[in-house]
Design a protein around this motif. Structure first.
Motif, short mmCIF file in Angstrom:
data_model
loop_
_atom_site.label_atom_id
_atom_site.label_comp_id
_atom_site.label_asym_id
_atom_site.label_seq_id
_atom_site.Cartn_x
_atom_site.Cartn_y
_atom_site.Cartn_z
N GLY A 1 1.88 -0.10 -12.31
CA GLY A 1 0.77 -0.02 -13.27
C GLY A 1 -0.51 0.39 -12.59
N GLY B 1 -6.89 -4.39 6.96
CA GLY B 1 -7.34 -3.22 7.70
C GLY B 1 -7.49 -3.46 9.20
N THR C 1 -0.41 -6.39 1.52
CA THR C 1 -0.81 -5.46 2.58
C THR C 1 -1.71 -4.42 1.95
OG1 THR C 1 1.20 -5.78 3.87
CG2 THR C 1 -0.03 -3.77 4.28
N GLY C 2 -2.87 -4.23 2.55
CA GLY C 2 -3.81 -3.25 2.02
C GLY C 2 -5.17 -3.46 2.63
N ALA D 1 2.02 0.35 -4.47
CA ALA D 1 0.82 1.17 -4.72
C ALA D 1 1.14 2.18 -5.82
CB ALA D 1 0.43 1.90 -3.45
N SER D 2 0.16 2.47 -6.69
CA SER D 2 0.48 3.39 -7.79
C SER D 2 0.59 4.83 -7.32
CB SER D 2 -0.49 3.22 -8.96
OG SER D 2 -1.78 3.13 -8.51
N MET E 1 6.60 -1.32 4.14
CA MET E 1 5.75 -2.44 3.70
C MET E 1 6.46 -3.27 2.63
SD MET E 1 3.16 -2.13 5.64
CE MET E 1 4.24 -1.38 6.84
N LEU F 1 -6.43 -6.22 14.47
CA LEU F 1 -5.00 -5.97 14.21
C LEU F 1 -4.32 -5.49 15.50
CD1 LEU F 1 -2.92 -6.05 11.93
CD2 LEU F 1 -3.49 -3.70 11.38
N GLU G 1 -1.95 -8.73 5.30
CA GLU G 1 -1.91 -7.71 6.36
C GLU G 1 -2.97 -6.69 5.97
OE1 GLU G 1 -0.03 -7.69 9.04
OE2 GLU G 1 1.56 -9.11 8.60
N PRO H 1 0.82 -1.22 0.00
CA PRO H 1 0.00 0.00 0.00
C PRO H 1 0.85 1.27 0.00
CG PRO H 1 0.23 -0.77 2.23
CD PRO H 1 1.09 -1.67 1.38
N GLU I 1 -12.92 1.81 9.46
CA GLU I 1 -11.60 2.43 9.58
C GLU I 1 -11.68 3.84 8.97
OE1 GLU I 1 -8.81 0.37 7.07
OE2 GLU I 1 -7.24 0.48 8.57
N PHE J 1 -9.12 6.30 8.85
CA PHE J 1 -7.88 6.63 8.14
C PHE J 1 -7.69 8.13 7.98
CE2 PHE J 1 -4.89 3.95 5.45
CZ PHE J 1 -4.71 3.04 6.46
N LYS K 1 4.59 -5.39 -6.65
CA LYS K 1 3.78 -4.30 -7.21
C LYS K 1 3.46 -3.30 -6.09
CE LYS K 1 -0.56 -2.71 -8.06
NZ LYS K 1 -0.18 -1.48 -7.58
P1 NAP Z 1 -5.75 -1.00 -1.23
O1 NAP Z 1 -6.65 -0.16 -2.03
O2 NAP Z 1 -6.18 -2.35 -0.87
O3 NAP Z 1 -4.37 -1.02 -2.03
C1 NAP Z 1 -3.25 -1.73 -1.59
C2 NAP Z 1 -2.51 -2.29 -2.79
O4 NAP Z 1 -3.37 -3.17 -3.50
C3 NAP Z 1 -2.05 -1.25 -3.79
O5 NAP Z 1 -0.84 -1.68 -4.38
C4 NAP Z 1 -3.16 -1.27 -4.83
O6 NAP Z 1 -2.76 -0.85 -6.10
C5 NAP Z 1 -3.49 -2.74 -4.84
N1 NAP Z 1 -4.84 -3.04 -5.30
C6 NAP Z 1 -5.92 -2.22 -5.33
N2 NAP Z 1 -6.99 -2.88 -5.83
C7 NAP Z 1 -6.57 -4.13 -6.12
C8 NAP Z 1 -7.20 -5.29 -6.66
N3 NAP Z 1 -8.50 -5.31 -6.98
N4 NAP Z 1 -6.46 -6.42 -6.81
C9 NAP Z 1 -5.16 -6.43 -6.46
N5 NAP Z 1 -4.49 -5.37 -5.96
C10 NAP Z 1 -5.20 -4.24 -5.79
O7 NAP Z 1 -5.38 -0.35 0.15
P2 NAP Z 1 -4.85 1.11 0.42
O8 NAP Z 1 -6.00 2.04 0.46
O9 NAP Z 1 -3.73 1.46 -0.49
O10 NAP Z 1 -4.19 0.94 1.86
C11 NAP Z 1 -4.89 1.18 3.01
C12 NAP Z 1 -5.32 -0.11 3.66
O11 NAP Z 1 -4.19 -0.92 3.94
C13 NAP Z 1 -5.98 0.15 4.99
O12 NAP Z 1 -7.10 -0.67 5.16
C14 NAP Z 1 -4.89 -0.24 5.99
O13 NAP Z 1 -5.38 -0.58 7.25
C15 NAP Z 1 -4.23 -1.37 5.30
N6 NAP Z 1 -2.87 -1.56 5.80
C16 NAP Z 1 -2.63 -2.68 6.55
C17 NAP Z 1 -1.38 -2.90 7.09
C18 NAP Z 1 -1.12 -4.11 7.92
O14 NAP Z 1 0.04 -4.43 8.14
N7 NAP Z 1 -2.13 -4.84 8.37
C19 NAP Z 1 -0.35 -1.99 6.85
C20 NAP Z 1 -0.62 -0.85 6.09
C21 NAP Z 1 -1.90 -0.66 5.56
P3 NAP Z 1 -3.05 0.65 -6.63
O15 NAP Z 1 -2.35 1.54 -5.70
O16 NAP Z 1 -2.44 0.63 -7.98
O17 NAP Z 1 -4.53 0.84 -6.64
#
Ligand code: NAP
Length: 478
Positions: A208, A255, A230-231, A179-180, A159, A410, A253, A152, A382, A384, A177
């Protein structure tokens, strides 16, 4: 953006070489709206090329002596530390976090590399006493193979290293990959890895905008034996479904919805200090950020007053400016979510103790909301963002039940000076990590991860490398 920072580079990194291709997208500074650099917008064929190069690099990397792998990782760590200022600047301009926090993240992110450089020596197997005299039983631990990692934007370095370092230490190769919104830190450190002596193809960075397509390819491709993500929980669930098609090993990892309980017997000054640390890092955009402050009625007013004073001290602005403690939120969607949660809580009866409004551009005022009803969205989702949300409770049982009333698990935090209560509550909280009289819990030496819908697996610590290893049982007939 005009800069002398030589580590800013928009090319993807495949087989140790830069690759831009025909399409690009801009990475934008959330504090200014300014484009930093154009980054490669790869198609699925390019991603396949990266997977193939990781597969080709694997046999040689897995058989590289541990001493050599470990030395490369240590040199990579040292290069990150040497380039702290450049990496921190990249992180601040692409993610918006204050420069001071970015510098701390360089140290933290690099610490996973030095930690796993050491852990590579300790991937011990086992010899198991056989129940019969005609057999010998031995257990080996071996690298899983080619790994995919998806990261992310909120910790553009940590991360990445939390996944890539244990994978490389175990003898795996990686396609990452990032985050973009924040690919530049990952690209920069991949170049440093090459400079540290990592062979071509061992660590590839693909960039990408088609996150869904790239994610699906990485999660379904049969050359990839492990995916670590992670995301958000929603995307994690989708990847888990895709990964089922090839029964891949998976780490998630996801939300959180961290509770922070302040009991009547807490040291209130320490709790306020811990609360600021656990809430405002990265403008509240961390997975372990507190989402709900549960405060016992005897100290509620005192805590509310003191945290409001502390929040009023936080300087908001462009992370490159001196003294800034709270930067922008990452994008318009993030801002709208924060605004929506605050509006919803106020409409349902919460009081605004400070802040509560959108400032300008992507900046939201550091906010404290009091007496929030449990039906408010902020109690369940969440947020954020830089919002302290206060809830009142009467008894310990009620606090634990409220803290656990979420699908997430978490981080959780609580403050109490009663040692028996500390043990009781620590055991009762449904969370992968618990801060007891402490608001800053992340370190490379401890296992980071969640339970329930916050994830599967652990990162960092002696457990983190297990995610990248298989156990093989050998049975010798005598
Ligand atoms: P996200 O939208 O899930 O994006 C995370 C990553 O996944 C990015 O590289 C994103 O790419 C990619 N992605 C998005 N849609 C996807 C799909 N349909 N298939 C595969 N990959 C996809 O999350 P975020 O908003 O960036 O990050 C915030 C979240 O991460 C929060 O919920 C936070 O709690 C969680 N987080 C958890 C931890 C942990 O250790 N538990 C640590 C940090 C953050 P793009 O950027 O290109 O869209």
């Amino acid at each position: 953006m005009k800069t002398r920072n030589k580590l800013i580079n928009g090319a993807a990194f495949i087989n140790g070489e830069e690759f831009i291709g025909k399409k690009t997208f801009d990475v934008v500074n959330p504090a200014t709206g300014e484009a930093i650099v154009s980054v490669a917008d790869l198609g699925l064929k390019d991603i396949e090329r990266a997977i193939n190069s990781a597969e080709e690099a694997w046999p040689s990397w897995r058989t590289t002596p541990i001493a050599e792998r470990s030395a490369i990782l240590k040199r990579w760590h040292d290069l990150m530390i040497k380039h702290t200022d450049e990496i921190a600047e990249i992180m601040t301009v692409e993610s918006g976090k204050p420069l001071e926090e970015s510098k701390i993240e360089v140290t933290y992110g690099a610490s996973f590399v030095s930690w796993f450089a050491e852990e590579s020596y300790r991937t011990y197997g086992d010899q198991i006493p056989s129940p019969t005299a005609d057999k010998q039983i031995v257990v080996l631990r071996q690298p899983v193979g080619v790994c995919a990692a998806i990261t992310p934007w909120n910790f553009p370095l940590a991360m990445v290293t939390r996944k890539v370092a244990p994978a490389l230490a175990a003898g795996c190769t990686v396609v990452l990959k990032p985050a973009s919104q924040t690919p530049l830190t990952a690209i920069a450190v991949a170049h440093l890895a090459l400079a540290a002596g990592l062979p071509k193809g061992v660590f590839n960075v693909v960039t990408g905008k088609d996150a869904e397509g790239i994610g699906k390819l990485l999660a379904t491709n049969d050359k990839i034996r492990k995916i670590s993500f992670t995301g958000s929980t929603a995307v994690g669930k989708t990847l888990m479904q895709h990964a089922a098609s090839t029964v891949k090993k998976i780490s998630l990892e996801l939300g959180g919805n961290a509770p922070f309980i302040v009991f009547d017997d807490a040291d209130i000054e320490a709790a306020v200090k811990g609360a600021i640390a656990a809430k405002f890092r990265n403008a509240g955009q961390t997975c372990v950020a507190v989402n709900r402050f549960l405060v016992q009625e005897g100290v509620y007013d005192q805590f509310a007053e003191r945290i409001t004073e502390a929040v009023n001290q936080l300087k908001v602005g462009n992370g490159l400016e001196k003294g800034v403690k709270v930067g922008p939120v990452i994008n318009q969607k993030g801002l709208e979510k924060v605004e929506n949660h605050v509006k919803d809580a106020i409409e349902k009866g919460a009081s605004v103790l400070t802040g509560g409004k959108h400032k300008n551009a992507l900046f939201f005022e550091p906010t404290v909301l009091g007496d929030i009803p449990l039906e408010a969205k902020i109690a369940k989702e969440e947020t954020f963002g830089p919002v302290v949300s206060l809830f009142r409770f009467k008894t310990e049982d009620e606090a634990v039940a409220l803290a656990n009333s979420t699908e997430y698990g978490l981080a959780a935090y609580f403050y109490s000076d009663n040692v028996k209560r500390c043990w009781r509550v620590a055991q009762a909280l449904e969370a992968g990590m618990v801060g007891i009289n402490e608001g800053a819990i992340s370190t490379a030496v401890a296992p980071f991860g969640g339970i329930k819908e916050s994830g599967i697996g652990r990162e960092g610590s002696k457990y983190g490398i297990d995610e990248y290893m298989e156990i093989k049982y050998l049975c010798f007939g005598l």
